[in-house]
Write a protein that holds these residues in place. Structure first.
Motif, PDB file in Angstrom:
ATOM      1  N   SER A   1     -34.644   0.287   9.363  1.00 43.88           N
ATOM      2  CA  SER A   1     -35.551  -0.346   8.421  1.00 43.88           C
ATOM      3  C   SER A   1     -34.879  -0.467   7.052  1.00 43.88           C
ATOM      4  O   SER A   1     -33.915   0.240   6.760  1.00 43.88           O
ATOM      5  CB  SER A   1     -36.835   0.445   8.316  1.00 43.88           C
ATOM      6  OG  SER A   1     -36.651   1.634   7.586  1.00 43.88           O
ATOM      7  N   THR A   2     -35.426  -1.309   6.225  1.00 43.24           N
ATOM      8  CA  THR A   2     -34.896  -1.496   4.876  1.00 43.24           C
ATOM      9  C   THR A   2     -34.941  -0.191   4.086  1.00 43.24           C
ATOM     10  O   THR A   2     -33.999   0.145   3.363  1.00 43.24           O
ATOM     11  CB  THR A   2     -35.688  -2.587   4.137  1.00 43.24           C
ATOM     12  OG1 THR A   2     -35.595  -3.794   4.888  1.00 43.24           O
ATOM     13  CG2 THR A   2     -35.154  -2.822   2.750  1.00 43.24           C
ATOM     14  N   LEU A   3     -36.020   0.565   4.244  1.00 50.56           N
ATOM     15  CA  LEU A   3     -36.148   1.834   3.523  1.00 50.56           C
ATOM     16  C   LEU A   3     -35.062   2.814   3.964  1.00 50.56           C
ATOM     17  O   LEU A   3     -34.474   3.517   3.126  1.00 50.56           O
ATOM     18  CB  LEU A   3     -37.532   2.426   3.752  1.00 50.56           C
ATOM     19  CG  LEU A   3     -37.826   3.748   3.035  1.00 50.56           C
ATOM     20  CD1 LEU A   3     -37.637   3.595   1.528  1.00 50.56           C
ATOM     21  CD2 LEU A   3     -39.226   4.219   3.365  1.00 50.56           C
ATOM     22  N   SER A   4     -34.762   2.872   5.238  1.00 44.76           N
ATOM     23  CA  SER A   4     -33.701   3.760   5.744  1.00 44.76           C
ATOM     24  C   SER A   4     -32.347   3.383   5.151  1.00 44.76           C
ATOM     25  O   SER A   4     -31.566   4.261   4.763  1.00 44.76           O
ATOM     26  CB  SER A   4     -33.629   3.695   7.267  1.00 44.76           C
ATOM     27  OG  SER A   4     -34.817   4.145   7.847  1.00 44.76           O
ATOM     28  N   ILE A   5     -32.076   2.097   5.074  1.00 43.97           N
ATOM     29  CA  ILE A   5     -30.809   1.631   4.507  1.00 43.97           C
ATOM     30  C   ILE A   5     -30.737   2.009   3.031  1.00 43.97           C
ATOM     31  O   ILE A   5     -29.713   2.506   2.554  1.00 43.97           O
ATOM     32  CB  ILE A   5     -30.644   0.114   4.704  1.00 43.97           C
ATOM     33  CG1 ILE A   5     -30.529  -0.203   6.202  1.00 43.97           C
ATOM     34  CG2 ILE A   5     -29.434  -0.413   3.937  1.00 43.97           C
ATOM     35  CD1 ILE A   5     -30.689  -1.665   6.531  1.00 43.97           C
ATOM     36  N   ARG A   6     -31.821   1.795   2.304  1.00 49.17           N
ATOM     37  CA  ARG A   6     -31.842   2.143   0.875  1.00 49.17           C
ATOM     38  C   ARG A   6     -31.600   3.631   0.657  1.00 49.17           C
ATOM     39  O   ARG A   6     -30.860   4.032  -0.242  1.00 49.17           O
ATOM     40  CB  ARG A   6     -33.167   1.732   0.238  1.00 49.17           C
ATOM     41  CG  ARG A   6     -33.289   0.259   0.047  1.00 49.17           C
ATOM     42  CD  ARG A   6     -34.601  -0.083  -0.599  1.00 49.17           C
ATOM     43  NE  ARG A   6     -34.769  -1.518  -0.647  1.00 49.17           N
ATOM     44  CZ  ARG A   6     -35.448  -2.137  -1.572  1.00 49.17           C
ATOM     45  NH1 ARG A   6     -36.048  -1.457  -2.518  1.00 49.17           N
ATOM     46  NH2 ARG A   6     -35.555  -3.439  -1.553  1.00 49.17           N
ATOM     47  N   ARG A   7     -32.242   4.462   1.471  1.00 44.90           N
ATOM     48  CA  ARG A   7     -32.058   5.916   1.343  1.00 44.90           C
ATOM     49  C   ARG A   7     -30.609   6.308   1.639  1.00 44.90           C
ATOM     50  O   ARG A   7     -30.040   7.139   0.941  1.00 44.90           O
ATOM     51  CB  ARG A   7     -33.001   6.649   2.296  1.00 44.90           C
ATOM     52  CG  ARG A   7     -34.431   6.623   1.843  1.00 44.90           C
ATOM     53  CD  ARG A   7     -35.335   7.336   2.815  1.00 44.90           C
ATOM     54  NE  ARG A   7     -36.705   7.349   2.343  1.00 44.90           N
ATOM     55  CZ  ARG A   7     -37.747   7.562   3.114  1.00 44.90           C
ATOM     56  NH1 ARG A   7     -37.593   7.791   4.410  1.00 44.90           N
ATOM     57  NH2 ARG A   7     -38.956   7.553   2.606  1.00 44.90           N
ATOM     58  N   LEU A   8     -30.031   5.715   2.668  1.00 48.38           N
ATOM     59  CA  LEU A   8     -28.649   6.004   3.023  1.00 48.38           C
ATOM     60  C   LEU A   8     -27.694   5.590   1.907  1.00 48.38           C
ATOM     61  O   LEU A   8     -26.816   6.363   1.499  1.00 48.38           O
ATOM     62  CB  LEU A   8     -28.276   5.289   4.324  1.00 48.38           C
ATOM     63  CG  LEU A   8     -26.833   5.434   4.782  1.00 48.38           C
ATOM     64  CD1 LEU A   8     -26.533   6.878   5.166  1.00 48.38           C
ATOM     65  CD2 LEU A   8     -26.554   4.502   5.943  1.00 48.38           C
ATOM     66  N   VAL A   9     -27.871   4.389   1.388  1.00 50.26           N
ATOM     67  CA  VAL A   9     -27.007   3.894   0.310  1.00 50.26           C
ATOM     68  C   VAL A   9     -27.160   4.766  -0.938  1.00 50.26           C
ATOM     69  O   VAL A   9     -26.174   5.092  -1.608  1.00 50.26           O
ATOM     70  CB  VAL A   9     -27.302   2.412   0.005  1.00 50.26           C
ATOM     71  CG1 VAL A   9     -26.630   1.959  -1.276  1.00 50.26           C
ATOM     72  CG2 VAL A   9     -26.864   1.554   1.182  1.00 50.26           C
ATOM     73  N   HIS A  10     -28.377   5.177  -1.249  1.00 48.57           N
ATOM     74  CA  HIS A  10     -28.599   6.050  -2.407  1.00 48.57           C
ATOM     75  C   HIS A  10     -27.883   7.388  -2.215  1.00 48.57           C
ATOM     76  O   HIS A  10     -27.211   7.884  -3.134  1.00 48.57           O
ATOM     77  CB  HIS A  10     -30.096   6.268  -2.625  1.00 48.57           C
ATOM     78  CG  HIS A  10     -30.405   7.155  -3.791  1.00 48.57           C
ATOM     79  ND1 HIS A  10     -30.306   6.728  -5.091  1.00 48.57           N
ATOM     80  CD2 HIS A  10     -30.779   8.456  -3.840  1.00 48.57           C
ATOM     81  CE1 HIS A  10     -30.614   7.736  -5.900  1.00 48.57           C
ATOM     82  NE2 HIS A  10     -30.899   8.791  -5.166  1.00 48.57           N
ATOM     83  N   ALA A  11     -28.004   7.988  -1.037  1.00 48.46           N
ATOM     84  CA  ALA A  11     -27.363   9.279  -0.760  1.00 48.46           C
ATOM     85  C   ALA A  11     -25.836   9.168  -0.814  1.00 48.46           C
ATOM     86  O   ALA A  11     -25.157  10.016  -1.410  1.00 48.46           O
ATOM     87  CB  ALA A  11     -27.812   9.808   0.595  1.00 48.46           C
ATOM     88  N   ILE A  12     -25.305   8.117  -0.217  1.00 51.41           N
ATOM     89  CA  ILE A  12     -23.854   7.917  -0.231  1.00 51.41           C
ATOM     90  C   ILE A  12     -23.372   7.603  -1.644  1.00 51.41           C
ATOM     91  O   ILE A  12     -22.328   8.094  -2.087  1.00 51.41           O
ATOM     92  CB  ILE A  12     -23.451   6.815   0.757  1.00 51.41           C
ATOM     93  CG1 ILE A  12     -23.697   7.296   2.188  1.00 51.41           C
ATOM     94  CG2 ILE A  12     -21.997   6.405   0.577  1.00 51.41           C
ATOM     95  CD1 ILE A  12     -23.515   6.244   3.245  1.00 51.41           C
ATOM     96  N   GLY A  13     -24.132   6.802  -2.386  1.00 52.10           N
ATOM     97  CA  GLY A  13     -23.784   6.497  -3.767  1.00 52.10           C
ATOM     98  C   GLY A  13     -23.716   7.752  -4.623  1.00 52.10           C
ATOM     99  O   GLY A  13     -22.835   7.899  -5.474  1.00 52.10           O
ATOM    100  N   ALA A  14     -24.639   8.680  -4.398  1.00 49.28           N
ATOM    101  CA  ALA A  14     -24.627   9.941  -5.142  1.00 49.28           C
ATOM    102  C   ALA A  14     -23.375  10.748  -4.811  1.00 49.28           C
ATOM    103  O   ALA A  14     -22.793  11.390  -5.696  1.00 49.28           O
ATOM    104  CB  ALA A  14     -25.885  10.749  -4.819  1.00 49.28           C
ATOM    105  N   MET A  15     -22.943  10.705  -3.556  1.00 48.79           N
ATOM    106  CA  MET A  15     -21.721  11.420  -3.165  1.00 48.79           C
ATOM    107  C   MET A  15     -20.491  10.819  -3.836  1.00 48.79           C
ATOM    108  O   MET A  15     -19.575  11.541  -4.237  1.00 48.79           O
ATOM    109  CB  MET A  15     -21.573  11.413  -1.646  1.00 48.79           C
ATOM    110  CG  MET A  15     -22.647  12.213  -0.937  1.00 48.79           C
ATOM    111  SD  MET A  15     -22.575  12.051   0.857  1.00 48.79           S
ATOM    112  CE  MET A  15     -21.132  13.040   1.205  1.00 48.79           C
ATOM    113  N   VAL A  16     -20.471   9.497  -3.973  1.00 48.43           N
ATOM    114  CA  VAL A  16     -19.346   8.847  -4.664  1.00 48.43           C
ATOM    115  C   VAL A  16     -19.375   9.193  -6.157  1.00 48.43           C
ATOM    116  O   VAL A  16     -18.348   9.523  -6.746  1.00 48.43           O
ATOM    117  CB  VAL A  16     -19.359   7.318  -4.430  1.00 48.43           C
ATOM    118  CG1 VAL A  16     -18.321   6.627  -5.302  1.00 48.43           C
ATOM    119  CG2 VAL A  16     -19.124   6.998  -2.951  1.00 48.43           C
TER     120      VAL A  16
END
Length: 79
Positions: A1-16
């Motif tokens: 879902s779009t929400l799952s993608i957004r959460r994943l991108v946010h989490a990965i972005g925080a790691m970067v």
């Protein structure tokens, strides 16, 4: 879902941003026979195998590059 993608991108972005990763890429693709496409328009299947996919390249300093792969028959209205 779009929400799952957004959460994943946010989490990965925080790691970067925290330098846990030097950079990251997230590729997203849908089903070839999906009834909808970009902007909720009708999906027009391509006979050459190309679909409407995208990859987010997440770089340090909160920089994100979006690469779209679309077929030539699907209208797209980018934000």
């Amino acid at each position: 879902s779009t929400l799952s993608i957004r959460r994943l991108v946010h989490a990965i972005g925080a790691m970067v941003l925290d330098a846990q990763l030097p950079w990251a890429a997230v590729s997203v693709w849908g089903f070839a026979d999906s009834p909808v496409s970009w902007g909720l328009s009708e999906h027009v299947p391509a006979h050459d195998g190309r679909e409407n996919d995208y990859t987010l390249l997440i770089l340090p300093q909160a920089l994100t590059v979006v690469c779209y792969l679309v077929n030539e028959r699907t209208p797209i209205h980018l934000p």
